[in-house]
Design a protein around this motif. Structure first.
Motif, PDB file in Angstrom:
ATOM      1  N   THR A  27       0.416  -1.365   0.088  1.00  0.00           N
ATOM      2  CA  THR A  27       0.129   0.159  -0.015  1.00  0.00           C
ATOM      3  C   THR A  27       0.513   1.553   0.085  1.00  0.00           C
ATOM      4  O   THR A  27       0.464   2.159   0.729  1.00  0.00           O
ATOM      5  N   PHE A  28       1.609   1.357  -0.837  1.00  0.00           N
ATOM      6  CA  PHE A  28       3.366   2.218  -0.720  1.00  0.00           C
ATOM      7  C   PHE A  28       2.355   4.292  -0.975  1.00  0.00           C
ATOM      8  O   PHE A  28       2.329   4.830  -0.895  1.00  0.00           O
ATOM      9  N   ASP A  29       0.676   4.609  -1.551  1.00  0.00           N
ATOM     10  CA  ASP A  29       0.658   5.043  -1.598  1.00  0.00           C
ATOM     11  C   ASP A  29      -0.387   5.507  -0.344  1.00  0.00           C
ATOM     12  O   ASP A  29      -1.089   6.952  -0.362  1.00  0.00           O
ATOM     13  N   GLN A  30       0.476   4.687   0.652  1.00  0.00           N
ATOM     14  CA  GLN A  30      -0.434   5.016   2.198  1.00  0.00           C
ATOM     15  C   GLN A  30       0.078   5.587   2.706  1.00  0.00           C
ATOM     16  O   GLN A  30       0.526   5.188   3.913  1.00  0.00           O
ATOM     17  N   TYR A  31       1.752   5.974   2.173  1.00  0.00           N
ATOM     18  CA  TYR A  31       3.406   5.937   2.692  1.00  0.00           C
ATOM     19  C   TYR A  31       3.100   7.494   2.069  1.00  0.00           C
ATOM     20  O   TYR A  31       3.860   7.472   1.294  1.00  0.00           O
ATOM     21  N   ARG A  32       3.611   8.740   3.565  1.00  0.00           N
ATOM     22  CA  ARG A  32       4.794   9.558   2.803  1.00  0.00           C
ATOM     23  C   ARG A  32       6.514   9.341   2.795  1.00  0.00           C
ATOM     24  O   ARG A  32       6.105   8.191   3.573  1.00  0.00           O
ATOM     25  N   VAL A  33       6.557   9.644   2.191  1.00  0.00           N
ATOM     26  CA  VAL A  33       8.562   9.377   2.049  1.00  0.00           C
ATOM     27  C   VAL A  33       9.103  10.768   2.220  1.00  0.00           C
ATOM     28  O   VAL A  33       9.281  11.859   2.004  1.00  0.00           O
ATOM     29  N   LYS A  56       1.634  17.170  -2.105  1.00  0.00           N
ATOM     30  CA  LYS A  56       2.357  18.272  -0.747  1.00  0.00           C
ATOM     31  C   LYS A  56       3.825  17.851  -0.366  1.00  0.00           C
ATOM     32  O   LYS A  56       4.741  16.174  -0.721  1.00  0.00           O
ATOM     33  N   THR A  57       4.577  18.639  -0.835  1.00  0.00           N
ATOM     34  CA  THR A  57       6.024  18.235  -1.207  1.00  0.00           C
ATOM     35  C   THR A  57       7.254  18.886   0.162  1.00  0.00           C
ATOM     36  O   THR A  57       5.950  21.018   0.128  1.00  0.00           O
ATOM     37  N   TYR A  58       7.713  19.076   0.751  1.00  0.00           N
ATOM     38  CA  TYR A  58       8.601  20.113   1.714  1.00  0.00           C
ATOM     39  C   TYR A  58      10.165  20.220   0.939  1.00  0.00           C
ATOM     40  O   TYR A  58      10.405  18.818   0.513  1.00  0.00           O
ATOM     41  N   ARG A  98       7.072   6.554   6.069  1.00  0.00           N
ATOM     42  CA  ARG A  98       5.616   5.646   7.524  1.00  0.00           C
ATOM     43  C   ARG A  98       4.634   5.414   6.874  1.00  0.00           C
ATOM     44  O   ARG A  98       3.637   7.179   5.545  1.00  0.00           O
ATOM     45  N   TRP A  99       4.024   5.579   7.035  1.00  0.00           N
ATOM     46  CA  TRP A  99       2.177   5.136   6.918  1.00  0.00           C
ATOM     47  C   TRP A  99       1.268   6.319   7.305  1.00  0.00           C
ATOM     48  O   TRP A  99       1.717   6.954   8.350  1.00  0.00           O
ATOM     49  N   SER A 100       0.825   7.253   6.289  1.00  0.00           N
ATOM     50  CA  SER A 100       0.328   8.405   6.743  1.00  0.00           C
ATOM     51  C   SER A 100      -0.137   9.401   5.569  1.00  0.00           C
ATOM     52  O   SER A 100       0.067   9.377   4.617  1.00  0.00           O
ATOM     53  N   THR A 101      -1.896   9.186   5.368  1.00  0.00           N
ATOM     54  CA  THR A 101      -2.523   9.815   4.405  1.00  0.00           C
ATOM     55  C   THR A 101      -2.092  11.142   4.814  1.00  0.00           C
ATOM     56  O   THR A 101      -3.597  12.149   4.851  1.00  0.00           O
ATOM     57  N   THR A 102      -1.652  11.898   5.743  1.00  0.00           N
ATOM     58  CA  THR A 102      -1.921  12.906   6.210  1.00  0.00           C
ATOM     59  C   THR A 102      -0.613  13.962   5.482  1.00  0.00           C
ATOM     60  O   THR A 102       0.270  12.838   4.897  1.00  0.00           O
ATOM     61  N   SER A 103      -0.989  15.098   5.015  1.00  0.00           N
ATOM     62  CA  SER A 103      -0.137  16.403   4.447  1.00  0.00           C
ATOM     63  C   SER A 103       0.939  16.441   4.981  1.00  0.00           C
ATOM     64  O   SER A 103       2.018  17.235   4.700  1.00  0.00           O
ATOM     65  N   ALA A 104       0.500  16.440   6.457  1.00  0.00           N
ATOM     66  CA  ALA A 104       1.878  17.922   7.374  1.00  0.00           C
ATOM     67  C   ALA A 104       3.644  17.020   6.839  1.00  0.00           C
ATOM     68  O   ALA A 104       3.883  15.715   7.138  1.00  0.00           O
ATOM     69  N   LEU A 105       4.248  18.177   7.432  1.00  0.00           N
ATOM     70  CA  LEU A 105       5.834  18.403   7.805  1.00  0.00           C
ATOM     71  C   LEU A 105       6.032  17.022   8.020  1.00  0.00           C
ATOM     72  O   LEU A 105       5.180  17.397   9.547  1.00  0.00           O
ATOM     73  N   ALA A 106       6.820  16.430   8.083  1.00  0.00           N
ATOM     74  CA  ALA A 106       7.205  15.537   8.639  1.00  0.00           C
ATOM     75  C   ALA A 106       8.992  15.110   8.604  1.00  0.00           C
ATOM     76  O   ALA A 106       9.326  14.690   7.878  1.00  0.00           O
ATOM     77  N   MET A 107      10.127  15.872   9.643  1.00  0.00           N
ATOM     78  CA  MET A 107      10.711  16.150   9.012  1.00  0.00           C
ATOM     79  C   MET A 107      12.326  15.673   9.706  1.00  0.00           C
ATOM     80  O   MET A 107      12.989  15.679  10.369  1.00  0.00           O
ATOM     81  N   PHE A 108      11.388  14.939  11.292  1.00  0.00           N
ATOM     82  CA  PHE A 108      12.694  14.486  11.895  1.00  0.00           C
ATOM     83  C   PHE A 108      12.358  12.863  11.848  1.00  0.00           C
ATOM     84  O   PHE A 108      11.480  12.200  11.549  1.00  0.00           O
ATOM     85  N   ASP A 109      13.380  11.635  11.687  1.00  0.00           N
ATOM     86  CA  ASP A 109      13.675  10.787  11.234  1.00  0.00           C
ATOM     87  C   ASP A 109      13.400  10.135  12.271  1.00  0.00           C
ATOM     88  O   ASP A 109      12.682   8.672  11.843  1.00  0.00           O
ATOM     89  N   SER A 110      12.710  10.644  13.448  1.00  0.00           N
ATOM     90  CA  SER A 110      11.896   9.149  14.416  1.00  0.00           C
ATOM     91  C   SER A 110      10.989   9.618  14.361  1.00  0.00           C
ATOM     92  O   SER A 110      10.118   8.485  14.441  1.00  0.00           O
ATOM     93  N   GLN A 111      10.147  10.088  12.912  1.00  0.00           N
ATOM     94  CA  GLN A 111       8.649  10.224  12.444  1.00  0.00           C
ATOM     95  C   GLN A 111       8.843   8.988  11.362  1.00  0.00           C
ATOM     96  O   GLN A 111       7.593   8.855  10.125  1.00  0.00           O
ATOM     97  N   TYR A 112       9.924   8.395  10.968  1.00  0.00           N
ATOM     98  CA  TYR A 112       9.894   7.611  10.203  1.00  0.00           C
ATOM     99  C   TYR A 112      10.333   5.813  10.591  1.00  0.00           C
ATOM    100  O   TYR A 112      11.080   5.796  12.097  1.00  0.00           O
TER     101      TYR A 112
END
Length: 125
Positions: A27-33, A56-58, A98-112
């Motif tokens: 389900t790659f389309d449910q993961y932020r990268v 959404k990109t950052y 990491r699995w996530s269907t939100t577009s909020a920024l996640a910039m810390f390695d602990s979030q993956y």
């Protein structure tokens, strides 16, 4: 789950590279990268993130305007286009997911929780 990063190499300053991150996630389309990089003697730093749907990109300030992140959810692959490379871009680049269907920024390695093995980018002056 596996992430396979590739595309690194040695280029001269001003050159370009395209990094790829191939995922074995059903389900790659449910993961932020995200892409992170780590230079010798330095801590790992955030480079870029793309939301699960690609809408959404950052970017880190240091790469904004030079790097472009994208993804192909059908091919389960994310890409990082590196243009106008500088010697200070030299690092091992890692992709993370990491699995996530939100577009909020996640910039810390602990979030993956899934990481690729890294690919070396070396920019000569």
């Amino acid at each position: 789950v596996q992430l396979q990063a590739s595309g690194g190499g040695v280029v001269q300053a001003g050159g370009s590279l395209t990094l790829s991150c191939k995922a074995s996630i059903r389900t790659f389309d449910q993961y932020r990268v995200a892409w992170f990089r780590q230079a010798p003697g330095k801590e790992r730093e955030f480079v870029s993130m793309i939301a699960n749907d690609g809408n959404k990109t950052y970017y880190a300030d240091s790469v904004k305007g030079r790097f472009t992140v994208s993804r192909d959810n059908v091919k389960k692959t994310a890409h990082l286009q590196l243009n106008s490379l500088k010697p200070e871009d030299t690092a091992v680049y890692h992709c993370a997911a990491r699995w996530s269907t939100t577009s909020a920024l996640a910039m810390f390695d602990s979030q993956y929780n899934y990481w690729g093995q890294g690919t070396q980018v070396t920019v000569s002056s």
